[in-house]
Design a protein around this motif. Sequence first.
Motif, PDB file in Angstrom:
ATOM      1  N   ASN A 171      -4.370  -1.819  -1.109  1.00 36.79           N
ATOM      2  CA  ASN A 171      -3.679  -3.069  -1.362  1.00 36.79           C
ATOM      3  C   ASN A 171      -4.666  -4.117  -1.869  1.00 36.79           C
ATOM      4  O   ASN A 171      -5.334  -4.821  -1.102  1.00 36.79           O
ATOM      5  CB  ASN A 171      -2.908  -3.611  -0.157  1.00 36.79           C
ATOM      6  N   PRO A 195       2.722  -4.095   3.692  1.00 35.00           N
ATOM      7  CA  PRO A 195       3.187  -2.750   3.336  1.00 35.00           C
ATOM      8  C   PRO A 195       3.409  -1.865   4.571  1.00 35.00           C
ATOM      9  O   PRO A 195       2.723  -2.018   5.579  1.00 35.00           O
ATOM     10  CB  PRO A 195       2.049  -2.195   2.483  1.00 35.00           C
ATOM     11  N   LYS A 251       5.976  -0.985   0.034  1.00 32.26           N
ATOM     12  CA  LYS A 251       5.389  -2.318   0.211  1.00 32.26           C
ATOM     13  C   LYS A 251       6.049  -3.112   1.344  1.00 32.26           C
ATOM     14  O   LYS A 251       5.613  -4.223   1.648  1.00 32.26           O
ATOM     15  CB  LYS A 251       5.461  -3.110  -1.101  1.00 32.26           C
ATOM     16  N   ASP A 270       4.018  -7.939  -5.126  1.00 34.73           N
ATOM     17  CA  ASP A 270       4.010  -6.470  -5.024  1.00 34.73           C
ATOM     18  C   ASP A 270       4.799  -5.880  -6.177  1.00 34.73           C
ATOM     19  O   ASP A 270       5.756  -6.496  -6.625  1.00 34.73           O
ATOM     20  CB  ASP A 270       4.760  -5.980  -3.770  1.00 34.73           C
TER      21      ASP A 270
END
Length: 463
Positions: free
Chosen positions: A364, A358, A267, A261
């Motif tokens: 994502n 997240p 996140k 991430d």
Amino acid sequence: MSRLVVVSNRVAPIKAGKVAAGGLAVGVYDALRQAGGIWFGWSGDVSSTPQTSTETVGNITYVTMGLTKQDYDQYYRGFSNATLWPIFHYRIDLARYNRQEYEGYRRVNAMLAEKLKPLLKPDDIIWIHDYHLIPFAEACRQLGIRNRIGFFLHIPFPPPEILTVIPPHNELLKTLCFYDLIGFQTETDRLAFQDYMTREVRGILESDGSLTAYGQNFRAGVYPIGVVPDEIQDLAESYKGRTKPMRRTTDVSRKKIISVDRLDYSKGLVERFMAYQAFLERYPEHRRAVEFIQIAPTSRSDVKTYQAIRQQLESQAGHINGWLSDLDWTPLHYLNKSHDRRALMGLFRQADIGFVTPLRDGMNLVAKEFVASQDPEDPGVLVLSRFAGAARELTSALIINPYDCIGMAEALDRAMRMSLTERKDRYEHMMRAIRAADLDAWRDNFLRDLRAFSSRPRAEVPS
Ligand code: GDG
């Protein structure tokens, strides 16, 4: 076919004639290559005498401009990333509002529209990306630009109760109505937007599905962004022969959990580290049998909230490793540096569990990349937050709530023990969803709808 003009906050850098990898960049680059056109935006430079630079490679012209320090502070660091980003991710607790920053945001949007105007042809299709550029279409219309203009929001759209925390929410949302088409990642986002338009400002949902508000007629649609599964498979497979770096730092006989991430509070990294710790506490039988690799390149490191979360993660990582590490076992590998895309896809393929948690995420892409990287004969398990847009499509992941620490620890335990048959079933189901909504579908559906719909009569662009 009409030319395409893409405007995004950052223009993906061209390296040796090739665009940098990443969902948005690849999708936009392919569309530009097909139709020919312009990619327009900020160069990333900040100086007292900002320069504009133009470079044409093949049928794409990249036009980038610098920002002054004041523009950068107000438009980018301020209103975009300290007001809009937290609020659109439902984090009113982390948001701040400053009127000068909002004015700077409007000013930079107007300045960019003005710089774009002389480059336009009357039938160009204009595609604007993301929250930095919400007022861009209104600024264009004020300059007499009548081209079709579409907008895609990469991040979530919050419910009206949260959105209205932004003091000039009315003025800001009014500017969105100057687009012909507004695209969202999920139906939840689109409905939140429609809810705002119909309840908050008494817009009308027309019988053809379009909306009318503030005297403008426009459409809103759902276009989930995807990946290019075959390209990811190839990258992941071709990394196979180079497992050495992974072997040096970690033991191949152990199961691996991986997360990748940008270092961002949306996140859920803090909650994820807590869940990993709870997993090792509750299931001591997995200790020494597992390693967690968290890759988290720093981002927006000059925004205060990002500095605070970085400190917290360093302390958590130190705590977990100090508590359990041995000479031959490090439970958590926490890496802040960014990695080459091929290496990332290769690491996904070698991992047993993708841990994507997240607190709120537009889509994502990492979740989709993790699945697309897997070996179909021995796939890993995806543990995925219900608050990622991707959870709408990847329903065969182990879906978790990132606010439920024990629930996440239980999901990790389940993933550790999952049979090959179940892993393959889940993988195949997820791959069908990934192929059905890939990157081509995202781009083609959006541009098809934008080409088909315009409420405005075509007119010459004054030059
Ligand atoms: C926004 C929205 C939405 C990450 N670390 C490295 C690296 N990455 C790549 C990943 C992935 C991309 O960056 C990140 O995309 P995400 O979708 O996961 O998240 P955001 O950056 O927040 O993106 C999001 C997206 O826009 C697209 O619409 O899905 O919801 O927030 O591709 O693999 N790539 C390389 N090195 C790294 O260290 N090369």
